[in-house]
Write a protein that holds these residues in place. Sequence first.
Motif, PDB file in Angstrom:
ATOM      1  N   GLY A   1      92.875  43.725  28.806  1.00 30.61           N
ATOM      2  CA  GLY A   1      92.076  42.886  27.924  1.00 30.61           C
ATOM      3  C   GLY A   1      90.585  43.032  28.172  1.00 30.61           C
ATOM      4  N   ASN A   2      89.802  42.425  27.302  1.00 32.04           N
ATOM      5  CA  ASN A   2      88.341  42.536  27.359  1.00 32.04           C
ATOM      6  C   ASN A   2      87.758  41.434  28.235  1.00 32.04           C
TER       7      ASN A   2
ATOM      8  N   GLY B   1      76.312  43.541  23.546  1.00 27.26           N
ATOM      9  CA  GLY B   1      77.300  44.616  23.502  1.00 27.26           C
ATOM     10  C   GLY B   1      77.954  44.712  22.132  1.00 27.26           C
ATOM     11  N   ARG B   2      78.248  45.921  21.704  1.00 29.12           N
ATOM     12  CA  ARG B   2      78.808  46.135  20.367  1.00 29.12           C
ATOM     13  C   ARG B   2      80.267  45.681  20.305  1.00 29.12           C
ATOM     14  N   ARG B   3      80.628  45.088  19.175  1.00 32.09           N
ATOM     15  CA  ARG B   3      82.000  44.654  18.933  1.00 32.09           C
ATOM     16  C   ARG B   3      82.590  45.315  17.687  1.00 32.09           C
ATOM     17  N   ASP B   4      81.824  46.201  17.063  1.00 34.24           N
ATOM     18  CA  ASP B   4      82.282  46.843  15.831  1.00 34.24           C
ATOM     19  C   ASP B   4      83.037  48.143  16.089  1.00 34.24           C
ATOM     20  N   ASN B   5      82.926  48.684  17.300  1.00 31.23           N
ATOM     21  CA  ASN B   5      83.541  49.968  17.617  1.00 31.23           C
ATOM     22  C   ASN B   5      83.893  49.964  19.100  1.00 31.23           C
ATOM     23  N   LYS B   6      85.189  49.938  19.410  1.00 33.65           N
ATOM     24  CA  LYS B   6      85.587  49.809  20.813  1.00 33.65           C
ATOM     25  C   LYS B   6      85.162  51.005  21.659  1.00 33.65           C
ATOM     26  N   TYR B   7      84.912  52.138  21.020  1.00 38.48           N
ATOM     27  CA  TYR B   7      84.477  53.313  21.768  1.00 38.48           C
ATOM     28  C   TYR B   7      82.991  53.257  22.122  1.00 38.48           C
TER      29      TYR B   7
ATOM     30  N   PHE C   1      86.357  36.941  26.807  1.00 42.59           N
ATOM     31  CA  PHE C   1      86.455  37.709  25.559  1.00 42.59           C
ATOM     32  C   PHE C   1      85.170  38.512  25.377  1.00 42.59           C
ATOM     33  N   LEU C   2      84.982  39.459  26.271  1.00 44.71           N
ATOM     34  CA  LEU C   2      83.801  40.315  26.253  1.00 44.71           C
ATOM     35  C   LEU C   2      83.929  41.371  25.159  1.00 44.71           C
ATOM     36  N   PRO C   3      82.847  42.093  24.852  1.00 41.05           N
ATOM     37  CA  PRO C   3      82.974  43.190  23.887  1.00 41.05           C
ATOM     38  C   PRO C   3      84.020  44.228  24.304  1.00 41.05           C
TER      39      PRO C   3
END
Length: 286
Positions: free
Chosen positions: A120-121, A241-247, A161-163
């Motif tokens: 998990g994040n 931190g970005r949340r739109d792209n897990k990579y 619930f981090l990015p």
Amino acid sequence: MYRYDEFDHDFVQARVAEFSDQVQRRLAGEITEDQFRPLRLMNGVYLQLHAYMLRIAVPYGTLNGKQLRMLGHIARKYDKGYGHFTTRQNIQFNWPALSDIPAILADLASVEMHAIQTSGNCIRNVTADHFAGAAADEVADPRPYAEILRQWSSVHPEFSFLPRKFKIAVTGAERDRAAIQTHDIGLHLRKNAAGELGFAVYIGGGQGRTPMVARKIRDFLPEADLLSYCTAILRVYNLYGRRDNKYKARIKILVHETGVEEITRQIEAEWQELKDAQLKLPEADI
């Protein structure tokens, strides 16, 4: 190594009971796999191609004999007779039946082990030098600090619930056997000119599809400020931190895209608001 107190025992056993109920609901078809996914990930359970996998935390790589025997029992009874120790001081069982996982977690709880936050994040298992406490080149034993970080980060309400997943490693030795510069936060115990103990702080390391070496953002952090400074780092990451792209969601990408100077400025500014508050470590805890 740390021993559970009454709160720890009650908490872990309550989590086992909670997840057991969730598993029964999944097996009965009352919830879908998509609904079950965030619940199982909070308890270290992954779905692979052919089976579920359970990842169990071994905090800072320390096991006692009773725990090791229990892992052997689990391997024989619930898996194929073996498990895989990971580079981050966890152990994985790759073939347990979902219906057996609550029993596995109950067995683990009986020897003060669990699988919470192994997926998990969130902030994952805190790792350390595998020779910690016995290394000739050690300035100080990193395990007490790893334990402080483990307790602070466990089910942290702000950082659950981090990015993306977040990994911390600590070493107290001259030679970096904990590979701290491949972690989101790397902490290197050292002494300053006055002989005081503290940490060199690195952020933004990682492997995977975009490997990066962590950058040093502080040459010396007093040991009493460990939790407040880590909180400042995580707050900046959680916010930007970005949340739109897990990579592209790991802190290494944020450091790369923002620039180490600017992100250091943001962290230091956040830390100024925290460093003299309740997160300062008491001398007795250190």
